[in-house]
Design an enzyme around this catalytic site. Structure first.
Site, PDB file in Angstrom:
ATOM      1  N   GLU A  27     -17.263  24.638  35.297  1.00  0.00           N
ATOM      2  CA  GLU A  27     -17.204  26.421  35.299  1.00  0.00           C
ATOM      3  C   GLU A  27     -16.106  26.771  36.701  1.00  0.00           C
ATOM      4  O   GLU A  27     -16.619  27.309  37.385  1.00  0.00           O
ATOM      5  CB  GLU A  27     -18.011  27.354  35.584  1.00  0.00           C
ATOM      6  CG  GLU A  27     -17.950  28.672  34.831  1.00  0.00           C
ATOM      7  CD  GLU A  27     -18.493  29.682  35.144  1.00  0.00           C
ATOM      8  OE1 GLU A  27     -18.218  31.309  35.086  1.00  0.00           O
ATOM      9  OE2 GLU A  27     -18.726  29.783  36.803  1.00  0.00           O
ATOM     10  N   ASP A  59     -25.796  32.504  49.010  1.00  0.00           N
ATOM     11  CA  ASP A  59     -25.347  31.533  48.853  1.00  0.00           C
ATOM     12  C   ASP A  59     -25.086  30.021  49.711  1.00  0.00           C
ATOM     13  O   ASP A  59     -25.235  30.113  51.262  1.00  0.00           O
ATOM     14  CB  ASP A  59     -23.733  32.419  49.075  1.00  0.00           C
ATOM     15  CG  ASP A  59     -22.433  30.796  48.697  1.00  0.00           C
ATOM     16  OD1 ASP A  59     -22.272  30.674  47.213  1.00  0.00           O
ATOM     17  OD2 ASP A  59     -21.877  30.085  49.706  1.00  0.00           O
ATOM     18  N   ARG A 119     -23.297  20.995  33.445  1.00  0.00           N
ATOM     19  CA  ARG A 119     -21.964  21.751  33.704  1.00  0.00           C
ATOM     20  C   ARG A 119     -22.564  22.709  35.096  1.00  0.00           C
ATOM     21  O   ARG A 119     -23.366  22.804  35.141  1.00  0.00           O
ATOM     22  CB  ARG A 119     -23.004  23.232  33.083  1.00  0.00           C
ATOM     23  CG  ARG A 119     -21.325  24.388  32.301  1.00  0.00           C
ATOM     24  CD  ARG A 119     -22.213  25.794  32.153  1.00  0.00           C
ATOM     25  NE  ARG A 119     -21.411  26.605  32.651  1.00  0.00           N
ATOM     26  CZ  ARG A 119     -21.516  28.116  33.042  1.00  0.00           C
ATOM     27  NH1 ARG A 119     -22.366  27.445  34.132  1.00  0.00           N
ATOM     28  NH2 ARG A 119     -20.725  28.720  33.105  1.00  0.00           N
ATOM     29  N   ASP A 130     -22.305  25.164  37.771  1.00  0.00           N
ATOM     30  CA  ASP A 130     -21.645  27.011  37.680  1.00  0.00           C
ATOM     31  C   ASP A 130     -20.718  26.730  38.541  1.00  0.00           C
ATOM     32  O   ASP A 130     -21.387  26.747  39.636  1.00  0.00           O
ATOM     33  CB  ASP A 130     -22.887  27.625  36.815  1.00  0.00           C
ATOM     34  CG  ASP A 130     -23.512  29.051  36.959  1.00  0.00           C
ATOM     35  OD1 ASP A 130     -23.440  29.683  35.983  1.00  0.00           O
ATOM     36  OD2 ASP A 130     -23.547  29.932  38.452  1.00  0.00           O
TER      37      ASP A 130
HETATM   38  C1  AAO Z   1     -27.197  39.961  37.903  1.00  0.00           C
HETATM   39  C2  AAO Z   1     -26.597  41.237  37.931  1.00  0.00           C
HETATM   40  C3  AAO Z   1     -25.819  41.583  38.747  1.00  0.00           C
HETATM   41  C4  AAO Z   1     -26.845  41.334  39.981  1.00  0.00           C
HETATM   42  C5  AAO Z   1     -27.206  40.279  40.895  1.00  0.00           C
HETATM   43  C6  AAO Z   1     -27.998  39.641  42.131  1.00  0.00           C
HETATM   44  O1  AAO Z   1     -25.982  41.435  36.801  1.00  0.00           O
HETATM   45  O2  AAO Z   1     -25.509  43.210  38.835  1.00  0.00           O
HETATM   46  O3  AAO Z   1     -25.963  41.457  41.292  1.00  0.00           O
HETATM   47  O4  AAO Z   1     -27.886  39.353  38.924  1.00  0.00           O
HETATM   48  O5  AAO Z   1     -29.245  40.232  41.322  1.00  0.00           O
HETATM   49  C7  AAO Z   1     -24.958  35.696  35.579  1.00  0.00           C
HETATM   50  C8  AAO Z   1     -25.106  36.573  34.828  1.00  0.00           C
HETATM   51  C9  AAO Z   1     -24.809  38.257  35.897  1.00  0.00           C
HETATM   52  C10 AAO Z   1     -25.783  37.958  36.801  1.00  0.00           C
HETATM   53  C11 AAO Z   1     -25.637  36.355  37.169  1.00  0.00           C
HETATM   54  C12 AAO Z   1     -27.222  36.293  37.644  1.00  0.00           C
HETATM   55  O6  AAO Z   1     -23.234  36.944  34.669  1.00  0.00           O
HETATM   56  O7  AAO Z   1     -23.905  39.417  35.569  1.00  0.00           O
HETATM   57  O8  AAO Z   1     -25.939  38.948  38.083  1.00  0.00           O
HETATM   58  O9  AAO Z   1     -26.127  36.146  35.928  1.00  0.00           O
HETATM   59  O10 AAO Z   1     -28.138  36.897  37.165  1.00  0.00           O
HETATM   60  C13 AAO Z   1     -16.768  34.886  37.977  1.00  0.00           C
HETATM   61  C14 AAO Z   1     -16.736  33.929  38.701  1.00  0.00           C
HETATM   62  C15 AAO Z   1     -18.506  32.988  37.460  1.00  0.00           C
HETATM   63  C16 AAO Z   1     -19.380  33.180  37.153  1.00  0.00           C
HETATM   64  C17 AAO Z   1     -18.934  35.416  35.983  1.00  0.00           C
HETATM   65  C18 AAO Z   1     -20.115  36.303  35.639  1.00  0.00           C
HETATM   66  O11 AAO Z   1     -16.712  33.253  39.225  1.00  0.00           O
HETATM   67  O12 AAO Z   1     -19.109  31.612  38.488  1.00  0.00           O
HETATM   68  O13 AAO Z   1     -18.303  35.357  37.684  1.00  0.00           O
HETATM   69  N1  AAO Z   1     -19.988  32.868  36.070  1.00  0.00           N
HETATM   70  C19 AAO Z   1     -21.543  32.431  35.564  1.00  0.00           C
HETATM   71  C20 AAO Z   1     -22.409  32.052  34.945  1.00  0.00           C
HETATM   72  C21 AAO Z   1     -22.691  33.452  34.660  1.00  0.00           C
HETATM   73  C22 AAO Z   1     -23.725  33.764  35.732  1.00  0.00           C
HETATM   74  C23 AAO Z   1     -22.760  33.008  36.888  1.00  0.00           C
HETATM   75  C24 AAO Z   1     -21.837  32.472  37.092  1.00  0.00           C
HETATM   76  C25 AAO Z   1     -23.635  33.587  38.077  1.00  0.00           C
HETATM   77  O14 AAO Z   1     -21.145  31.203  33.653  1.00  0.00           O
HETATM   78  O15 AAO Z   1     -23.777  33.231  33.455  1.00  0.00           O
HETATM   79  O16 AAO Z   1     -23.942  35.094  35.754  1.00  0.00           O
HETATM   80  O17 AAO Z   1     -24.939  31.835  38.289  1.00  0.00           O
HETATM   81  C26 AAO Z   1     -12.295  37.046  37.224  1.00  0.00           C
HETATM   82  C27 AAO Z   1     -12.756  35.942  38.094  1.00  0.00           C
HETATM   83  C28 AAO Z   1     -14.057  34.647  38.441  1.00  0.00           C
HETATM   84  C29 AAO Z   1     -15.412  36.062  38.456  1.00  0.00           C
HETATM   85  C30 AAO Z   1     -14.946  37.644  36.997  1.00  0.00           C
HETATM   86  C31 AAO Z   1     -15.991  38.439  37.018  1.00  0.00           C
HETATM   87  O18 AAO Z   1     -11.878  36.366  35.720  1.00  0.00           O
HETATM   88  O19 AAO Z   1     -11.511  35.522  38.270  1.00  0.00           O
HETATM   89  O20 AAO Z   1     -13.686  34.119  38.917  1.00  0.00           O
HETATM   90  O21 AAO Z   1     -15.865  35.202  37.149  1.00  0.00           O
HETATM   91  O22 AAO Z   1     -13.367  38.095  37.557  1.00  0.00           O
HETATM   92  O23 AAO Z   1     -15.724  38.725  36.310  1.00  0.00           O
HETATM   93  C32 AAO Z   1      -9.873  37.953  33.353  1.00  0.00           C
HETATM   94  C33 AAO Z   1      -9.188  37.838  34.783  1.00  0.00           C
HETATM   95  C34 AAO Z   1      -9.932  37.156  35.864  1.00  0.00           C
HETATM   96  C35 AAO Z   1     -11.303  37.529  35.207  1.00  0.00           C
HETATM   97  C36 AAO Z   1     -11.133  37.910  33.829  1.00  0.00           C
HETATM   98  C37 AAO Z   1     -13.288  38.202  34.142  1.00  0.00           C
HETATM   99  O24 AAO Z   1      -9.132  37.323  32.471  1.00  0.00           O
HETATM  100  O25 AAO Z   1      -7.183  37.749  34.969  1.00  0.00           O
HETATM  101  O26 AAO Z   1      -9.089  36.923  37.140  1.00  0.00           O
HETATM  102  O27 AAO Z   1     -11.238  38.290  33.781  1.00  0.00           O
HETATM  103  O28 AAO Z   1     -13.830  37.550  32.755  1.00  0.00           O
END
Ligand code: AAO
Length: 474
Positions: A225, A158, A186, A188
């Protein structure tokens, strides 16, 4: 920084998820320009870690700011931006300002050949060392501001955006892209960065490049985002004045409605009436590359009939800054993009109807979807008028006297005379077909002197929506 810098009456952004730069350049010239798209969101451009099996998400783990990824190198990127701008298509880059890669055993090698030791927070390609990052901790409570903004999102190292060095490197990276002619970004994981730090970074950026046709003093378009379903400590409101914000409530609610969990008649008050952000601050979408992979209300290409209806409503209702998703086929969260035996991303191939065939879904090439991009352009600057519904899942409305839409999501037919608000004449339904050489290849509707026409959408018709507009008048 809410202005997306569109050309003419263009209105719709498409996310060409994981496409190569050379393919996007070609797509701008041969398809997006002619069909009236406004811009493309492209996958991250800077060097990333190489993960086994090459999942799409390796691109969210940066190693350096060199512009070499599986989508292409800097020269190919620059060529794409110029060719797309030349045909009026803007490029928006998905940028990772929050973090670098996650843990990797030993020395990691990136897509440009740069080495790094993520576990030691050592990224000599930038360079960043441990002091440029927040101390390691895990996000366990998504409503704890400190954790959300200073701990590691899924273990990604981070960055500390309050540090001068980190700020200068991020600004340098973004300015480099502006120099190459992009129209914006965008951002992220914006929720995971303090809005004051982002404000400093955005306001320090160069103006857009006038050599690419942008007016003097144009500011980069920013869309952030921020996932905020209404119960978040770090809310969308902290970011909305800095640039547009992804409106996840839109995605969820439109999915609910077209899945049949909420009657379409309620859509009459769509927009801020549903608690969404003001229109000019909301980046709207039916699905994005993350939530299309989640189970739940959100629709994706796997439910095509509902998906096309939701997309038609998205593009017909005057709310938000619209983005259409263009996917590749996936079985699970980690499915990589279409690639060959050497793990090189392959180019999309098209059948005689222009549909993609080799693992790319290309929703943006579905007639029902690109026709609505044309609809949105044709009706630009008109209001919703003449709302009609059957008290349930059949609705229709006009866009001034330029366009008309009807939906049937009931299990019985819609067949009746409805006010289309259009000038008298015969119009092609741009969902079931097109206007070709003066006649309609699909349904047509004859509108009388009073603006009424007979509308039929059978419950077992291929599509549950019908759309007419003045640019498809026989
Ligand atoms: C990968 C592996 C991990 C490993 C990591 C590091 O999968 O196991 O630990 O590498 O080695 C993407 C993939 C990840 C990947 C990552 C890095 O999705 O799987 O990890 O690349 O390669 C939060 C964030 C949001 C983020 C989202 C995924 O706030 O910014 O998580 N999105 C962006 C990108 C995404 C990317 C990253 C960020 C990282 O679009 O593609 O990850 O660069 C709640 C929270 C949200 C949270 C979600 C997580 O939301 O409020 O803030 O998002 O949970 O699932 C309901 C709930 C709502 C909830 C939502 C979930 O509606 O009301 O609260 O469901 O959809």
């Amino acid at each position: 920084q809410h202005n997306p810098h569109w050309w003419g009456n263009r209105n719709t952004i498409v996310h060409l998820f994981e496409w190569k730069w050379s393919d996007i350049a070609q797509e701008c010239e041969s398809f997006l320009g002619p069909r009236g798209f406004a811009g493309v969101q492209v996958s991250p451009v800077n060097e990333n870690i190489i993960s086994a099996g090459r999942p799409w998400w390796e691109r969210y783990q940066p190693i350096s700011y060199k512009l070499t990824t599986r989508s292409g190198n800097e020269e190919e990127f620059g060529d794409m931006v110029r060719r797309c701008n030349d045909v009026g298509i803007r490029i928006y880059v998905d940028v990772l300002l929050n973090h670098m890669s996650g843990d990797f055993d030993g020395v990691a090698v990136g897509t440009a050949g740069t080495e790094a030791e993520p576990r030691k927070k050592s990224f000599p390609g930038v360079p960043y060392t441990a002091q440029d990052f927040h101390p390691t901790c895990e996000i366990t409570d998504w409503n704890d501001r400190f954790q959300v903004q200073q701990c590691e999102l899924v273990g990604l190292k981070d960055l500390d955006q309050s540090s001068d060095w980190v700020r200068s490197k991020l600004i340098e990276f973004l300015d480099h892209l502006i120099e190459l002619g992009v129209a914006g970004f965008r951002v992220d994981a914006a929720k995971h960065m303090a809005s004051e730090d982002l404000e400093y970074i955005y306001s320090s950026l160069s103006n857009l490049n006038i050599d690419h046709g942008f007016p003097h003093n144009s500011r980069p378009f920013i869309f952030q985002e921020v996932i905020d379903h209404g119960h978040e400590t770090v809310s969308r409101d902290e970011y909305k004045d800095l640039g547009a914000v992804t409106e996840f409530r839109f995605s969820e609610e439109i999915g609910n409605a077209f899945r049949g969990n909420n009657a379409l008649k309620w859509l009459q008050s769509w927009g801020t009436g549903w608690g969404f952000l003001p229109s000019g601050q909301a980046l709207t979408f039916v699905d994005n590359h993350d939530n299309q992979r989640d189970a739940g209300a959100v629709l994706n290409y796997k439910s095509p009939r509902q998906y096309k209806m939701a997309t038609a409503f998205h593009l017909a209702y005057p709310y938000g800054i619209s983005r259409v998703m263009s996917s590749f086929a996936f079985d699970d969260h980690d499915t990589p993009p279409p690639q060959d035996a050497q793990e090189r991303i392959i180019s999309p191939e098209f059948d005689e109807d222009g549909a993609c065939v080799n693992g790319w879904i290309c929703e943006h090439r579905w007639r029902q979807i690109y026709a609505m991009v044309g609809f949105k352009n044709a009706v630009r600057d008109t209001e919703i008028t003449g709302w009609w519904d059957n008290g349930d899942n059949q609705i229709s409305f006009c866009r001034g006297n330029k366009g008309f839409l009807a939906f049937n999501n009931n299990l019985y037919d819609l067949s009746q005379d409805l006010n289309t608000c259009l000038p008298a004449g015969t119009y092609c339904d741009v969902i079931s077909g097109s206007l070709i050489d003066g006649s309609c290849t699909g349904k047509s509707v004859t509108v009388n002197e009073n603006g009424y026409g007979y509308i039929h959408i059978g419950s077992d018709d291929f599509d549950g929506v019908l759309a007419l507009h003045v640019d498809a008048k026989v």
